[in-house]
Write a protein that holds these residues in place. Structure first.
Motif, PDB file in Angstrom:
ATOM      1  N   PRO A   1       0.830  -1.208   0.000  1.00  0.00           N
ATOM      2  CA  PRO A   1       0.000   0.000   0.000  1.00  0.00           C
ATOM      3  C   PRO A   1       0.863   1.257   0.000  1.00  0.00           C
ATOM      4  CG  PRO A   1      -0.031  -1.055   2.167  1.00  0.00           C
ATOM      5  CD  PRO A   1       0.744  -1.960   1.261  1.00  0.00           C
ATOM      6  N   ILE A   2       0.499   2.215  -0.845  1.00  0.00           N
ATOM      7  CA  ILE A   2       1.256   3.477  -0.945  1.00  0.00           C
ATOM      8  C   ILE A   2       0.282   4.631  -0.796  1.00  0.00           C
ATOM      9  CG2 ILE A   2       2.573   4.960  -2.533  1.00  0.00           C
ATOM     10  CD1 ILE A   2       3.803   2.394  -3.693  1.00  0.00           C
ATOM     11  N   LYS A   3       0.654   5.584   0.059  1.00  0.00           N
ATOM     12  CA  LYS A   3      -0.195   6.767   0.224  1.00  0.00           C
ATOM     13  C   LYS A   3       0.683   8.016   0.187  1.00  0.00           C
ATOM     14  CE  LYS A   3      -4.276   8.218   2.696  1.00  0.00           C
ATOM     15  NZ  LYS A   3      -4.205   9.216   3.759  1.00  0.00           N
ATOM     16  N   ASP A   4       0.289   8.995  -0.605  1.00  0.00           N
ATOM     17  CA  ASP A   4       1.054  10.235  -0.762  1.00  0.00           C
ATOM     18  C   ASP A   4       2.533   9.949  -1.020  1.00  0.00           C
ATOM     19  OD1 ASP A   4      -1.322  11.647  -0.227  1.00  0.00           O
ATOM     20  OD2 ASP A   4      -0.943  11.561   1.938  1.00  0.00           O
ATOM     21  N   GLY A   5       2.811   9.004  -1.913  1.00  0.00           N
ATOM     22  CA  GLY A   5       4.188   8.709  -2.292  1.00  0.00           C
ATOM     23  C   GLY A   5       5.001   7.974  -1.240  1.00  0.00           C
ATOM     24  N   LYS A   6       4.312   7.439  -0.207  1.00  0.00           N
ATOM     25  CA  LYS A   6       5.042   6.705   0.838  1.00  0.00           C
ATOM     26  C   LYS A   6       4.439   5.319   1.049  1.00  0.00           C
ATOM     27  CE  LYS A   6       7.572  10.025   3.343  1.00  0.00           C
ATOM     28  NZ  LYS A   6       7.085  11.318   2.814  1.00  0.00           N
ATOM     29  N   VAL A   7       5.321   4.354   1.278  1.00  0.00           N
ATOM     30  CA  VAL A   7       4.872   2.993   1.585  1.00  0.00           C
ATOM     31  C   VAL A   7       4.310   2.990   3.005  1.00  0.00           C
ATOM     32  CG1 VAL A   7       5.619   0.598   1.919  1.00  0.00           C
ATOM     33  CG2 VAL A   7       6.575   1.963   0.040  1.00  0.00           C
ATOM     34  N   THR A   8       3.044   2.595   3.159  1.00  0.00           N
ATOM     35  CA  THR A   8       2.423   2.662   4.489  1.00  0.00           C
ATOM     36  C   THR A   8       2.520   1.344   5.258  1.00  0.00           C
ATOM     37  OG1 THR A   8       0.269   2.165   3.506  1.00  0.00           O
ATOM     38  CG2 THR A   8       0.799   4.488   3.850  1.00  0.00           C
ATOM     39  N   ASP A   9       2.841   0.252   4.558  1.00  0.00           N
ATOM     40  CA  ASP A   9       3.024  -1.029   5.240  1.00  0.00           C
ATOM     41  C   ASP A   9       4.115  -1.789   4.480  1.00  0.00           C
ATOM     42  OD1 ASP A   9       2.985  -3.590   6.252  1.00  0.00           O
ATOM     43  OD2 ASP A   9       0.817  -3.862   6.100  1.00  0.00           O
ATOM     44  N   ASP A  10       5.261  -1.975   5.128  1.00  0.00           N
ATOM     45  CA  ASP A  10       6.401  -2.559   4.407  1.00  0.00           C
ATOM     46  C   ASP A  10       6.572  -4.061   4.677  1.00  0.00           C
ATOM     47  OD1 ASP A  10       7.402  -2.603   6.954  1.00  0.00           O
ATOM     48  OD2 ASP A  10       9.195  -1.420   6.522  1.00  0.00           O
ATOM     49  N   THR A  11       5.513  -4.705   5.186  1.00  0.00           N
ATOM     50  CA  THR A  11       5.587  -6.133   5.501  1.00  0.00           C
ATOM     51  C   THR A  11       6.135  -6.942   4.320  1.00  0.00           C
ATOM     52  OG1 THR A  11       3.640  -5.850   6.892  1.00  0.00           O
ATOM     53  CG2 THR A  11       4.270  -8.116   6.363  1.00  0.00           C
ATOM     54  N   ARG A  12       5.609  -6.669   3.134  1.00  0.00           N
ATOM     55  CA  ARG A  12       6.020  -7.459   1.967  1.00  0.00           C
ATOM     56  C   ARG A  12       7.456  -7.164   1.550  1.00  0.00           C
ATOM     57  NH1 ARG A  12       0.269  -7.401  -1.234  1.00  0.00           N
ATOM     58  NH2 ARG A  12      -0.454  -9.358  -0.334  1.00  0.00           N
ATOM     59  N   LEU A  13       7.906  -5.943   1.796  1.00  0.00           N
ATOM     60  CA  LEU A  13       9.307  -5.620   1.487  1.00  0.00           C
ATOM     61  C   LEU A  13      10.206  -6.412   2.441  1.00  0.00           C
ATOM     62  CD1 LEU A  13       9.198  -1.714   1.044  1.00  0.00           C
ATOM     63  CD2 LEU A  13       8.648  -3.509  -0.608  1.00  0.00           C
ATOM     64  N   ARG A  14       9.835  -6.393   3.718  1.00  0.00           N
ATOM     65  CA  ARG A  14      10.656  -7.097   4.712  1.00  0.00           C
ATOM     66  C   ARG A  14      10.691  -8.593   4.443  1.00  0.00           C
ATOM     67  NH1 ARG A  14       8.276  -6.705   9.386  1.00  0.00           N
ATOM     68  NH2 ARG A  14       6.659  -5.160   8.950  1.00  0.00           N
ATOM     69  N   ALA A  15       9.586  -9.115   3.907  1.00  0.00           N
ATOM     70  CA  ALA A  15       9.527 -10.556   3.626  1.00  0.00           C
ATOM     71  C   ALA A  15      10.540 -10.971   2.558  1.00  0.00           C
ATOM     72  CB  ALA A  15       8.115 -10.946   3.197  1.00  0.00           C
ATOM     73  N   ALA A  16      10.927 -10.037   1.715  1.00  0.00           N
ATOM     74  CA  ALA A  16      11.865 -10.361   0.619  1.00  0.00           C
ATOM     75  C   ALA A  16      13.321 -10.111   1.006  1.00  0.00           C
ATOM     76  CB  ALA A  16      11.523  -9.534  -0.621  1.00  0.00           C
ATOM     77  N   ILE A  17      13.548  -9.485   2.140  1.00  0.00           N
ATOM     78  CA  ILE A  17      14.919  -9.118   2.535  1.00  0.00           C
ATOM     79  C   ILE A  17      15.863 -10.315   2.671  1.00  0.00           C
ATOM     80  CG2 ILE A  17      16.340  -7.996   4.333  1.00  0.00           C
ATOM     81  CD1 ILE A  17      14.812  -6.014   2.532  1.00  0.00           C
ATOM     82  N   PRO A  18      15.429 -11.423   3.304  1.00  0.00           N
ATOM     83  CA  PRO A  18      16.380 -12.546   3.434  1.00  0.00           C
ATOM     84  C   PRO A  18      16.956 -13.004   2.089  1.00  0.00           C
ATOM     85  CG  PRO A  18      14.495 -12.910   4.862  1.00  0.00           C
ATOM     86  CD  PRO A  18      14.162 -11.687   4.041  1.00  0.00           C
ATOM     87  N   THR A  19      16.118 -13.091   1.066  1.00  0.00           N
ATOM     88  CA  THR A  19      16.607 -13.514  -0.256  1.00  0.00           C
ATOM     89  C   THR A  19      17.558 -12.462  -0.839  1.00  0.00           C
ATOM     90  OG1 THR A  19      14.708 -14.905  -0.753  1.00  0.00           O
ATOM     91  CG2 THR A  19      15.861 -13.960  -2.645  1.00  0.00           C
ATOM     92  N   ILE A  20      17.188 -11.201  -0.733  1.00  0.00           N
ATOM     93  CA  ILE A  20      18.030 -10.134  -1.279  1.00  0.00           C
ATOM     94  C   ILE A  20      19.389 -10.117  -0.558  1.00  0.00           C
ATOM     95  CG2 ILE A  20      18.257  -7.634  -1.627  1.00  0.00           C
ATOM     96  CD1 ILE A  20      15.159  -7.509  -1.763  1.00  0.00           C
ATOM     97  N   GLU A  21      19.344 -10.220   0.765  1.00  0.00           N
ATOM     98  CA  GLU A  21      20.587 -10.203   1.548  1.00  0.00           C
ATOM     99  C   GLU A  21      21.483 -11.396   1.196  1.00  0.00           C
ATOM    100  OE1 GLU A  21      21.737  -7.927   3.498  1.00  0.00           O
ATOM    101  OE2 GLU A  21      20.090  -6.792   4.415  1.00  0.00           O
ATOM    102  N   ASP A  22      20.855 -12.557   1.044  1.00  0.00           N
ATOM    103  CA  ASP A  22      21.622 -13.754   0.728  1.00  0.00           C
ATOM    104  C   ASP A  22      22.353 -13.589  -0.610  1.00  0.00           C
ATOM    105  OD1 ASP A  22      21.957 -16.896   1.292  1.00  0.00           O
ATOM    106  OD2 ASP A  22      21.545 -16.613  -0.842  1.00  0.00           O
ATOM    107  N   LEU A  23      21.632 -13.108  -1.608  1.00  0.00           N
ATOM    108  CA  LEU A  23      22.238 -12.923  -2.936  1.00  0.00           C
ATOM    109  C   LEU A  23      23.306 -11.833  -2.900  1.00  0.00           C
ATOM    110  CD1 LEU A  23      18.962 -13.186  -5.053  1.00  0.00           C
ATOM    111  CD2 LEU A  23      20.870 -14.826  -5.065  1.00  0.00           C
ATOM    112  N   LYS A  24      23.023 -10.801  -2.123  1.00  0.00           N
ATOM    113  CA  LYS A  24      23.960  -9.686  -1.968  1.00  0.00           C
ATOM    114  C   LYS A  24      25.255 -10.181  -1.324  1.00  0.00           C
ATOM    115  CE  LYS A  24      24.033  -6.090   1.191  1.00  0.00           C
ATOM    116  NZ  LYS A  24      23.309  -5.295   2.206  1.00  0.00           N
ATOM    117  N   ASP A  25      25.129 -10.943  -0.241  1.00  0.00           N
ATOM    118  CA  ASP A  25      26.305 -11.465   0.460  1.00  0.00           C
ATOM    119  C   ASP A  25      27.139 -12.375  -0.436  1.00  0.00           C
ATOM    120  OD1 ASP A  25      25.422 -10.117   2.663  1.00  0.00           O
ATOM    121  OD2 ASP A  25      24.659 -11.889   3.732  1.00  0.00           O
TER     122      ASP A  25
END
Ligand code: ADP
Ligand code: MG
Length: 400
Positions: free
Chosen positions: A29-53
């Motif tokens: 969900p985005i309101k006034d150009g800001k993400v209002t709930d970042d649950t789904r972003l946080r859910a993807a962090i482990p994969t991104i971090e793993d690939l980054k590392d």
């Protein structure tokens, strides 16, 4: 169990310096150009971090909302860049037009461990048609494919399905893996007793879930509005309760087929309307007066369901027990959430699927106390229906 190859099965050389094209679910969900709930972003962090590392160059793909097959600023993923930068603690590049030649250049020039986000895949007319040319274009942005968007896996789109056939290896990300492990594990090799708790608004949307689960589970507990249709099937008057008249025959058939496996509420909490929630009182399942509606399960049913859940080794829960958005009709849903949390503490595997059920357990503050809360509303439902998710099927199988 669907054994899919995952990023963990890729050896170092397959990742280091290579461009990982990662489909994530950043439909936030985005309101006034800001993400209002970042649950789904946080859910993807482990994969991104793993690939980054491991030194990959990471190119992220996602859809957002429902634009009509063309660019629409209202559905731009641009606002996600800042939110993602905060979570990762590093800059994130933005690729506004993945079809432009500059896009491929940008992905090749990304430093190892760097991240770029591509604009909303649904701005591409071929995305929802699962168009091969669109997928071929997307495939030029990576050297291998990762799908971590379980919530989008029930749709065969260019960025979830077609691309996985073109860009190899095509593997599951860590979130996708976790979803398959918990949902798939419960359905194919549950520790017993295996109990399903089903609720929500409509029986019609859940018939295939009931059908698929019935032969697999030891007990199936029914709450929510769908219980009303079963009450009618048993000949009771249901007052002003939400009932699907055209599903009463179906409910009758399911009752016969399920026998003692299926448990219905013995009573509920009723009120003349949601506006008049203050007048609520308990009533037996077959004693709802005219003009009154059942909005929750009663205390005796809470205890009965909690008792059955307490004895389970595997629990799958989909659908709130009542109108949890309107207190006090959240009571039965919270009771089930607590029962799952207690069962988990006692060693059971507990899985919550469905958008409203996930919201309810989050609201109750118990999301962290169950084994797994699925991030995919529609996808988890289709999974429970026993359907093959095209975005999962297209990924490489794990070879022993
Ligand atoms: P999920 O998203 O977890 O699959 P559903 O979408 O099937 O769940 O159902 C959630 C909705 O069901 C909620 O909005 C809730 O208010 C509604 N609901 C549950 N019980 C009742 C009831 N007794 N009467 C009317 N609506 C109900
Ligand atoms: Mg829902």
């Amino acid at each position: 169990m669907i054994a899919k190859r995952t990023i963990e099965n890729l050896d170092a050389a397959a990742v280091l310096g290579r461009r990982a094209l990662v489909r994530v679910d950043f439909n936030v969900p985005i309101k006034d150009g800001k993400v209002t709930d970042d649950t789904r972003l946080r859910a993807a962090i482990p994969t991104i971090e793993d690939l980054k590392d491991r030194g990959a160059r990471i190119v992220l793909l996602s859809h957002l909302g429902r634009p009509k097959g063309g660019p629409d600023p209202k559905y731009s993923l641009k606002p996600v860049v800042a939110a993602l930068e905060r979570l990762l603690g590093m800059p994130v590049a933005f690729i506004a037009d993945p079809a432009a030649p500059a896009a491929v250049e940008l992905t090749k020039q990304l430093p190892r461990g760097a991240v770029a986000l591509v604009e909303n895949t649904r701005f591409l007319p071929g995305e929802e048609r699962n168009d091969v040319a669109t997928a071929r274009m997307l495939a030029t942005l990576g050297d291998f494919y990762v799908n971590d968007a379980f919530g989008s896996a029930h749709r065969a789109h260019a960025s979830t399905e077609a691309v996985a056939h073109l860009l190899k290896p095509a593997v599951a990300g860590l979130l996708m893996e976790k979803e398959l492990e918990y949902l798939g594990g419960a359905l194919t090799s549950p520790r017993r007793p295996f109990v399903a708790v089903l609720g929500g608004a409509k029986i019609s949307g859940k018939i295939d879930v009931i059908r698929n689960l019935l032969p697999k589970v030891d007990r199936i507990l029914i709450g929510g509005a769908m219980a009303n249709t079963f009450f009618r099937a048993k000949g009771a008057a249901t007052g002003a309760s939400l009932v699907e008249e055209d599903r009463i025959a179906m409910a009758k058939e399911l009752l016969e087929r399920a026998g003692a496996k299926l448990a219905l509420p013995t009573g509920g909490v009723i009120a003349p309307s949601l506006e008049r929630a203050g007048e609520n009182r308990e009533a037996a399942w077959n004693a709802v007066p005219d003009g009154w509606a059942m909005y929750d399960i009663d205390a005796a049913t809470e205890r009965a369901f909690a008792g059955i859940v307490a004895g389970a080794k595997t629990v799958v829960w989909n659908g709130p027990m009542g109108v949890f958005e309107t207190p006090p009709f959240d009571h039965g849903t919270v009771a089930v959430a607590k029962a799952l949390a207690a069962a988990t503490a006692a060693g059971a595997t507990t899985v919550v699927g469905g958008g409203d059920s996930a919201a309810a357990i989050e609201q109750a503050g118990l999301a962290g106390k169950v084994s797994h809360v699925s991030t995919g509303g529609g996808a988890s439902l289709e999974f429970l229906e026993g359907k093959v998710l095209p975005g999962v099927a297209a990924l490489d199988d794990r070879t022993p």
